[in-house]
Design a protein around this motif. Sequence first.
Motif, PDB file in Angstrom:
ATOM      1  N   ARG A 182     -26.515  29.322  12.830  1.00 38.83           N
ATOM      2  CA  ARG A 182     -28.028  28.921  13.742  1.00 38.83           C
ATOM      3  C   ARG A 182     -29.049  29.058  12.472  1.00 38.83           C
ATOM      4  O   ARG A 182     -28.965  29.726  11.565  1.00 38.83           O
ATOM      5  N   VAL A 183     -30.210  28.580  12.729  1.00 37.12           N
ATOM      6  CA  VAL A 183     -31.315  28.464  12.185  1.00 37.12           C
ATOM      7  C   VAL A 183     -32.061  28.678  12.977  1.00 37.12           C
ATOM      8  O   VAL A 183     -32.845  27.726  13.765  1.00 37.12           O
ATOM      9  N   PRO A 184     -32.858  30.409  12.555  1.00 37.41           N
ATOM     10  CA  PRO A 184     -34.025  30.184  13.576  1.00 37.41           C
ATOM     11  C   PRO A 184     -35.620  30.220  12.404  1.00 37.41           C
ATOM     12  O   PRO A 184     -35.463  30.809  12.396  1.00 37.41           O
ATOM     13  N   LEU A 185     -36.168  29.295  13.379  1.00 34.84           N
ATOM     14  CA  LEU A 185     -37.265  28.730  12.833  1.00 34.84           C
ATOM     15  C   LEU A 185     -38.691  29.478  13.316  1.00 34.84           C
ATOM     16  O   LEU A 185     -39.472  29.365  14.034  1.00 34.84           O
ATOM     17  N   CYS A 186     -39.007  30.260  12.148  1.00 31.44           N
ATOM     18  CA  CYS A 186     -40.251  30.600  12.122  1.00 31.44           C
ATOM     19  C   CYS A 186     -41.234  30.230  11.848  1.00 31.44           C
ATOM     20  O   CYS A 186     -42.158  30.906  12.482  1.00 31.44           O
ATOM     21  N   GLY A 187     -41.454  30.445  10.699  1.00 28.69           N
ATOM     22  CA  GLY A 187     -42.376  29.323   9.821  1.00 28.69           C
ATOM     23  C   GLY A 187     -41.947  28.158   8.215  1.00 28.69           C
ATOM     24  O   GLY A 187     -41.208  28.081   8.570  1.00 28.69           O
ATOM     25  N   ALA A 188     -43.293  27.932   8.082  1.00 24.28           N
ATOM     26  CA  ALA A 188     -43.462  27.320   7.431  1.00 24.28           C
ATOM     27  C   ALA A 188     -44.680  27.019   6.444  1.00 24.28           C
ATOM     28  O   ALA A 188     -45.098  25.713   6.624  1.00 24.28           O
ATOM     29  N   ILE A 189     -44.897  28.372   5.753  1.00 19.47           N
ATOM     30  CA  ILE A 189     -45.873  28.433   4.791  1.00 19.47           C
ATOM     31  C   ILE A 189     -45.635  27.588   3.986  1.00 19.47           C
ATOM     32  O   ILE A 189     -47.421  27.007   3.236  1.00 19.47           O
TER      33      ILE A 189
END
Length: 339
Positions: free
Chosen positions: A240-247
């Motif tokens: 599972r990959v929670p995608l929170c940000g891509a700074i």
Amino acid sequence: MNKQNQQILLARRPEGMPTKETFAFRDIPKDHPEDGQAVIKTLYLSVDPYMRGRMSAGKSYVEPFALNEPISGGVVGEVVESRSEKLKVGDKVQGLLNWQLYNTVDAASVRKIENTDVPLSAYLSVLGMTGLTAYFGLLDIGQPKAGETVVVSGAAGAVGSIVGQIAKIKGARVVGIAGSDEKIRHLQELGFDKGINYRTADNLQKAVEEACPNGVDVYFDNVGGSISDAVLNCLNDFARVPLCGAISSYNIPEHEDLGPRIQPNLLKTRSMIKAFIIGDYSKDFDKGIKDLAEWLSQGKLKYKETMIEGFENVPKAFLGLFEGKNLGKQLVKISDPSM
């Protein structure tokens, strides 16, 4: 109530990395409250990476900041004048407010801080949107199980450092990725099992493989880019990959931010990647804050804040986010409480 007020505006939309010219200061009057309103003096102010997205005019999950209008974000403040039965002078509150010395707002738009035994700044970090983002993203999407391996990018940052500790509470093995030896030492102090300095790793994917000999079950993604490319190659079946940000890409034009195709990896491992924003969980905030506060009181959660003082230094604090200068949550102290 005639003391000077001041606000910080979005002066121009940045192309690439924001600069000090992105911001402008403006003196304004401090408004008197009307019925149901209160005047909030800013004590602490939060700067966050997501604000960079709001500085651009493109479509996103939230409206962009308007040019020549005040920027807004998380604020902890003190009521200095009130015409509301819900708030009295001296009450401490938190809310999404303009970057101003004083905000005159409807009382219903802020949340009163009931427990002032905890440092007030914590309501912008471990007990605020930062802690809640870690809590819901990891537990609802990541769903770590005892014995599984959780990898966190941006692990020494505000959200990542809390994610790793919650994963340990749930019995997982935790590997954090950060950008300096100092930050790796900090992760060890927080109880992470392993830290990877992506700046010094000769081959990041190999470093992830060595740190995760049993593969990756949960990847909490705060950064995107080449770091995530490496971790996504190490996913276990049904990860599972929670995608929170891509700074890593916030200051790069979209057409220049190219990377590997992730679909084959996700299909091969039947993994799930899901992006989220903290507002998705607003109806459950009270439960999240209750659990976070309990873990904090039990000593199971530690938090670090990088504090800069002075309203004039808010832009400097924001720009420092993209240089990796903060350890834990980046905050700005604006003033001391009056009472």
